[in-house]
Design a protein around this motif. Structure first.
Motif, mmCIF file in Angstrom:
data_model
loop_
_atom_site.group_PDB
_atom_site.id
_atom_site.type_symbol
_atom_site.label_atom_id
_atom_site.label_comp_id
_atom_site.label_asym_id
_atom_site.label_seq_id
_atom_site.Cartn_x
_atom_site.Cartn_y
_atom_site.Cartn_z
ATOM 1 N N ASP A 24 69.634 142.968 61.216
ATOM 2 C CA ASP A 24 70.532 144.122 60.994
ATOM 3 C C ASP A 24 71.824 143.895 61.857
ATOM 4 O OD1 ASP A 24 71.965 146.417 60.725
ATOM 5 O OD2 ASP A 24 70.363 147.759 60.462
ATOM 6 N N ARG A 68 72.130 146.900 64.517
ATOM 7 C CA ARG A 68 70.921 146.972 65.246
ATOM 8 C C ARG A 68 70.653 145.711 66.055
ATOM 9 N NH1 ARG A 68 67.577 150.907 61.376
ATOM 10 N NH2 ARG A 68 68.615 152.868 62.095
ATOM 11 N N ARG A 83 63.874 141.491 55.769
ATOM 12 C CA ARG A 83 65.199 141.476 55.381
ATOM 13 C C ARG A 83 65.305 139.922 54.721
ATOM 14 N NH1 ARG A 83 68.578 145.176 57.338
ATOM 15 N NH2 ARG A 83 70.470 143.886 57.332
#
Length: 764
Positions: free
Chosen positions: A473, A476, A602
């Motif tokens: 991400d 993040r 992810r």
């Protein structure tokens, strides 16, 4: 299994008499391509032979032995297919590579020339292959890389990429280029890389680009029998050797910058080191040998600029610019490139440097279990042979990972090593970009300069290697404080044009510990924050203060975001103030902080990776929010619980937008980042600065100071502790007062480029 044993099992031995005869026969053919008679012709012929020896590793390996035999056979088979498929037309040299094909077509010609020049390919010195290379060069120069062609697209392709590959091929297959073909190629190169291209050390003729341009110029000198051009290539290198104070190049603190604001040891820096090592080896013993005394700075750069950013064989991503997003395990590939350059440079370096560097590279190879270096090096016969020789050499011990701290003020980077773990920090400043993107690469690296804290523990050498950048991400990233406002790809400008207004970025280190700080301004955001990191023996203590934003979205501080395995369990005890990620490490936080966690998988680019994320939610539009947490790399559950149960282990002395500081009594450490003059516990400073005090436990202590902003005419630091006298001062120490408290007055810290300066005192 020891590294030496692994090498022995590969049965990589010295070159045989048969190999000597093979190379001797090839040398005769290459001598036939001697530059036309004239002054320096024989020397340039020898230079061409030396180029082949250095770049191809001639004489370093036995082509009849594995892994060289299979690799060379594949190169020969590919070259044979290229020759058979060559179909010159006005639109292409090969049907699958339509013109201009500035990268692929010259590269294919060079691969064919390498198959011609290397032994064991099945096409060694084969006239048909040599003639095909010559025909291909002539055709490409006539239709694309012509003397009257206009430069379009990326300048690099025309001035570095294409000419280097074409000239390299011409030198390797020289016996088969006619005088007219050679002249046409040289005339074309002169159109795009004329001698006056090297007049000014500016623009895109700096750093690694300058080394590449000089390499092209030297190859042009060899191909065109031009001794003056060879002398120009060498003399134009000199600006690269000298330390710079702004812009591109090497800095005294070990930083290397390219594109004006991007730390780049793991990209352009590696290219520069490789080029300089190659040129030094090729030119050694000739009248063009590099004699500039400043070349010693390049030798120093191995230890000062490159080694600190290689961990267990991988080059840390925080100095790889936009290259981080190119492919998985790119950090290990860059590490190998740096290792190869160091081993080549060692061949022309003083004996002490040579021995130290060989041991260092041997240690990297032994510890790189994620991508074993020797096996991965098989695609580069010269590097593989040099590395195999080092691994076999029982007189060269494997150098362990060093322990200590390296701070790079000019490039806003820090690297901290302790037994079993390594951490690295990337920041942004008025001199250093938040991130770099360009050519479609790394468009979402927005927050890598917002205090990204990388760390590697034992067995985690691929933590940021295995599809991390494509799947993580981007809002993040571990260690960062960010506004979650959505950003477009490439936000902030390309090629490192993303420098914030912050001047206070850097810190202080005594070589073992450090206090590092960043006045953070968010990228295309109203976010402002003050972040400090205190690097210790088994932990990094992280402080944040003054976190303010008006973006209308939440602001988060990402404690960590680890790529994990399915069995890595995350345990949180918010009431007790700790979290632990099995197999990774621990996190200690004062109870009451709004800790959030997430386990997710992810997927991007065909890869799926699992992550464990821990973050602090500062809410929407926070006003002067803050945080405190300890990162404990490699800590087990018991150690994490024990640290959380001992809140006095590290006392927070201040955590405001004016000052951030801690005291760790068990280590004798008191340290602070002063965003403004004032007091933090027993320390006081007259102006913004960084201070680190360490009681050495032998009746002495050190006081280390730095001016990260590089603006102070003077600085006064006070330590409220009885001091009997000064043991060792420092040139910028103007005066000192001892007694019940210590007062140190420093003159012109602004002139020290953010460097740390230590004074040793005797305690009362």
């Amino acid at each position: 299994m020891k590294a030496a044993d692994r090498a022995d099992n590969l049965r990589v031995k010295g070159p045989s008499r048969r190999l000597f005869l093979q190379f001797s026969g090839l040398a005769v053919l290459l001598t036939a391509c001697a530059p036309r008679s004239g002054v320096g012709a024989e020397e340039l012929t020898a230079l061409g032979r030396r180029w082949r020896e250095v770049t191809l590793g001639a004489g370093l390996f036995d082509p009849a032995r594995e892994p060289y035999r299979a690799r060379l056979a594949r190169l020969g088979a590919a070259a044979r297919l290229h020759r058979e498929a060559m179909t010159p037309t006005g639109r292409s040299l090969w049907p699958d590579l339509p013109f201009p094909s500035l990268g692929a077509t010259p590269a294919r010609l060079r691969a064919m020339a390498r198959a011609y020049a290397l032994p064991g390919t099945g096409l060694t010195a084969e006239p048909g292959l040599g003639s095909a290379v010559a025909t291909g060069i002539e055709h490409y120069v006539r239709h694309v890389y012509a003397a009257d062609a206009g430069q379009t697209g990326n300048w690099w392709d025309w001035q570095i990429g294409a000419p280097r590959a074409l000239l390299d091929a011409a030198v390797l297959a020289g016996p088969h280029l006619t005088g007219g073909q050679n002249a046409a190629l040289c005339e074309a190169v002169d159109n795009f890389v004329p001698p006056d291209r090297l007049d000014d050390y500016a623009g895109n003729s700096t750093g690694a680009n300058r080394v590449d341009l000089c390499t092209v110029t030297l190859l042009r000198a060899i191909a065109g029998a031009d001794p003056g051009r060879a002398a120009l290539a060498v003399s134009a290198l000199s600006p690269v050797f000298r330390y710079v104070t702004e812009g591109d190049g090497f800095y005294r603190d070990g930083s290397f910058i390219q594109h004006g604001s991007v730390p780049y040891q793991g990209g352009y820096g590696a290219v520069a080191l490789t080029g300089l090592a190659t040129l030094a080896a090729v030119l050694r013993g000739t009248r063009w040998e590099i004699a500039d005394p400043a070349f010693h700075n390049v030798l120093d750069a191995v230890d000062r600029s490159f080694a600190p950013f290689v961990h267990d064989g991988a080059c840390l991503d925080l100095v790889r610019g936009r290259g981080v997003a190119r492919r998985p395990y790119g950090d290990h590939a860059r590490g190998r490139e740096i290792a190869a350059a160091i081993l080549l440079l060692a061949e022309t370096a003083p004996a002490a440097d040579r021995a130290r560097w060989r041991g260092m590279v041997k240690g990297w190879a032994a510890r790189d279990t994620a991508k074993p270096m020797l096996r991965a090096a098989e695609g580069d016969q010269a590097f593989h042979a040099r590395l195999a020789a080092v691994l076999r050499d029982e007189t060269t011990p494997e150098a362990p990972e060093p322990s200590g701290h390296r701070l790079f003020p000019r490039s806003a980077r820090a690297v901290h090593r302790r037994p079993g773990w390594c951490a690295a920090l990337s920041m942004a400043s008025s001199r250093v970009a938040h991130y770099e993107h360009g050519n479609g690469e790394n468009p979402r690296g927005w927050h890598t300069g917002a205090g990204m804290l990388y760390w590697w523990g034992r067995g985690h050498g691929d933590q940021y290697s295995d599809s991390f950048w494509s799947t993580v991400d981007p809002y993040r990233l571990p260690g960062t404080t960010v506004s979650t406002v959505r950003l477009p790809d490439g936000a902030g400008g390309a090629w490192g044009d993303t420098r914030p207004q912050a001047d206070w970025v850097g810190g202080v280190t005594d070589g073992a510990y450090a206090a590092v700080g960043q006045h953070l301004y968010g990228l295309e955001s109203t976010l402002e924050a003050f972040k400090s990191w205190f690097f210790l023996d088994d932990a990094v203590v992280c402080l944040g203060a003054g976190i303010t934003s008006r973006d209308g979205v939440p602001v988060e501080t990402v404690v960590d975001n680890r790529r994990t395995g399915a069995v890595d369990s995350l345990t949180v005890d918010a009431a007790a103030g700790w979290a632990h990620l099995d197999g990774h490490g621990g996190y200690v936080l004062p109870p009451g902080q709004p800790l959030r966690t997430l386990r997710e998988t992810r997927t991007a680019g065909g890869a799926s990776r699992s992550y464990a994320t821990i973050w602090l939610d500062h809410g929407v539009d926070p006003d002067a929010a803050g945080y405190v947490y300890h990162l404990m790399p490699g800590a087990n559950l018991a150690a994490t619980r024990a640290r959380a149960a001992d809140p006095g282990w590290a006392r927070v002395l201040a955590n405001t937008s004016g000052r951030q500081g801690i005291a760790v009594p068990s280590l004798g450490i008191t340290a602070a980042c002063f965003w403004a003059g004032g007091r933090a516990g027993d320390l006081a400073a007259s102006d913004p600065c960084a201070v680190l005090v360490r009681d050495l436990g032998d009746g002495t202590a050190t006081v280390t100071v730095a001016d990260p902003r590089c603006v102070l005419d003077g600085l006064t630091v006070t330590w409220d502790h009885p001091v009997a006298g000064i043991v060792d001062g420092h040139p910028i120490l103007a005066s000192a007062r001892t007694g019940a408290r210590l007062t140190l007055v420093f003159g012109r810290p602004a002139d020290q480029a953010g460097a740390s300066h230590t004074v040793t005192v005797r305690l009362a």
